[in-house]
Design an enzyme around this catalytic site. Structure first.
Site, PDB file in Angstrom:
ATOM      1  CG  HIS A 101      19.038  30.508  46.038  1.00 20.14           C
ATOM      2  ND1 HIS A 101      20.209  29.579  46.326  1.00 20.14           N
ATOM      3  CD2 HIS A 101      19.190  31.570  46.649  1.00 20.14           C
ATOM      4  CE1 HIS A 101      21.207  30.505  47.059  1.00 20.14           C
ATOM      5  NE2 HIS A 101      20.439  31.448  47.338  1.00 20.14           N
ATOM      6  CG  ASP A 125      24.333  42.456  45.735  1.00 21.29           C
ATOM      7  OD1 ASP A 125      24.864  43.476  46.154  1.00 21.29           O
ATOM      8  OD2 ASP A 125      23.851  41.476  46.636  1.00 21.29           O
ATOM      9  CG  HIS A 177      20.435  40.012  45.418  1.00 21.58           C
ATOM     10  ND1 HIS A 177      21.973  40.009  46.078  1.00 21.58           N
ATOM     11  CD2 HIS A 177      19.952  38.758  45.731  1.00 21.58           C
ATOM     12  CE1 HIS A 177      21.972  38.583  46.669  1.00 21.58           C
ATOM     13  NE2 HIS A 177      20.836  38.253  46.611  1.00 21.58           N
ATOM     14  CG  ASP A 224      15.653  33.302  45.564  1.00 23.38           C
ATOM     15  OD1 ASP A 224      15.795  32.646  44.474  1.00 23.38           O
ATOM     16  OD2 ASP A 224      16.353  33.673  46.435  1.00 23.38           O
ATOM     17  CD  GLU A 273      20.816  35.814  43.789  1.00 27.43           C
ATOM     18  OE1 GLU A 273      21.567  35.458  44.798  1.00 27.43           O
ATOM     19  OE2 GLU A 273      19.569  35.873  43.989  1.00 27.43           O
ATOM     20  CD  GLU A 328      15.688  36.506  44.268  1.00 23.93           C
ATOM     21  OE1 GLU A 328      16.943  36.275  44.713  1.00 23.93           O
ATOM     22  OE2 GLU A 328      15.042  37.081  44.573  1.00 23.93           O
TER      23      GLU A 328
END
Length: 382
Positions: A185, A257, A284, A183, A235, A209
């Site tokens: 992020h 999500d 997510h 990730d 996400e 990700e």
């Protein structure tokens, strides 16, 4: 049957639950939350409840349309998350009304179990090795890790080397028959992502990700073309229209999500849209038990499902409640050999410990994500 009461509960470590009750005694639960802005979503749920009170809870699609589009100004994480939690609760009521799990109501099961992954933390390779070993011992077949902490706009050679070293430690502990997802992020700039992806490619991560922040989705095609690593995002994308640019850019995995992207109603449509682009579906969910149950209901009925995130033991929970603390029976969400087996209880299929939820709400929480800065004092992505 009419909706006659809607309540929200601000529960540690950083969640918001909603309880939708009917005049016939049926109750549905949902999880409408934006992490770090739970109180704002709570206010949005209160406003949307003005419409739902007195309505038939089984007209789910009609309610989704009105809640999402009835205001002239629409979209965004707060509104979409408020709608998401209410939508989950309505599907929960529908399943209890018809005596069927949600996955049976949205097309029926296409799998017997859903693969899940565990989060691992640790800044040093040795810490990562210990964390991975614990999950392997518990039977997990996949883990996810952050690539780095704060990241320079153009990373130094040392920063790139440390990312590779940490991933290499995880890969060594996992072996070649288990997976590790990485990730970023949204912490990487485009130049940084161009440097990182080829450096980690030999370690064959399951996916990378959020290599870029969602407002730079138009730049993803460049990264996709440069790497064989499956690129994942989603996400912080909240509807089908938002996913379309990512899919046309060639992302391999979408990660909506269930508590942000309009709930079960919208996420199952996002998954179907992704399937037409050959993309896989990996919801997510670093959240609570209701969000996880909703995610799994969709996963059980979705052909292009890849893997499910779950938050048991995640670092966000330290000092607070953990994933199963608000369920009366943890058995449906039990992980065996890296999977959660499909279950057929009505609705979302879990029983919320209402007493524990009400007690936790009395204390509440005010969780906020940290604000990071670069060495020169400028803002850094968290």
């Amino acid at each position: 049957m009419k909706i006659d009461k809607i309540e929200t509960f601000l529960v540690p470590p950083r969640w918001l639950f909603v309880r939708v009750a009917t005049d016939e005694g049926l109750v549905g639960w949902g999880e409408p939350v934006v992490e770090g802005r739970a109180e704002v979503v709570r206010a949005a749920v209160e406003v949307l409840s003005e419409y739902l009170l007195g309505e038939d809870p089984l007209r789910i699609e009609q309610h989704w349309q009105v809640l999402s589009k009835g205001g002239f100004y629409r979209g965004g994480p707060v509104l979409s998350s408020a709608v998401a939690g209410l939508d989950q609760a309505l599907w929960d009521i529908a399943g209890k009304t018809y005596g069927a799990p949600v996955h049976a109501l949205i097309g029926g099961a296409v799998r017997d179990k859903a693969r899940v992954y565990a989060w691992i933390g640790g800044d040093e390779p040795g810490e990562l090795t210990d964390a991975v070993a614990a999950h392997v011992e518990a039977g997990m077949t996949a883990v996810k890790m952050n690539a780095s902490g704060r990241l320079s706009p153009v990373p130094t050679s040392g920063e790139i080397d440390r990312i590779v070293q940490r991933l290499a430690a995880a890969r060594a502990a996992l072996g070649d028959d288990r997976d590790v997802a990485v990730d970023l992020h949204g912490r990487a700039t485009l130049p940084a992502a161009r440097m990182i992806l080829p450096a980690i490619a030999p370690l064959r991560p399951l996916l990378v990700e959020e290599p870029l922040v969602p407002e730079q989705t138009h730049l993803l095609a460049d990264l996709v073309a440069r790497t064989a690593i499956p690129v994942a995002t989603g996400e912080r994308i909240y509807d089908r229209a938002g996913f379309l640019p990512a899919l046309t850019a060639g992302v391999a995995v979408v990660q909506p999500d269930l508590s942000h992207a309009g709930g079960i109603s919208e996420v199952r449509r996002i998954a179907a849209l992704a399937e037409t682009y050959g993309a896989l579906f990996a919801p997510h969910c670093p959240l609570g038990p209701i969000a996880l149950a909703a995610s799994l209901q969709v996963a059980f009925a979705t052909p292009n499902f890849l893997i499910q995130e779950q938050s048991m033991g995640i670092h966000y929970h330290r000092g607070g409640a953990d994933l199963l603390d608000y369920v009366a029976d943890p058995e449906p969400l039990r992980i065996v050999d890296g999977h959660i087996a499909r279950w057929d209880a009505p609705g979302l299929g879990i029983t919320i410990d209402e007493k524990a939820v009400r007690q936790a709400d009395a204390a509440g929480h005010a969780w906020r994500n940290p604000i990071w800065r670069h060495d020169d004092g400028s803002f850094a992505e968290w």
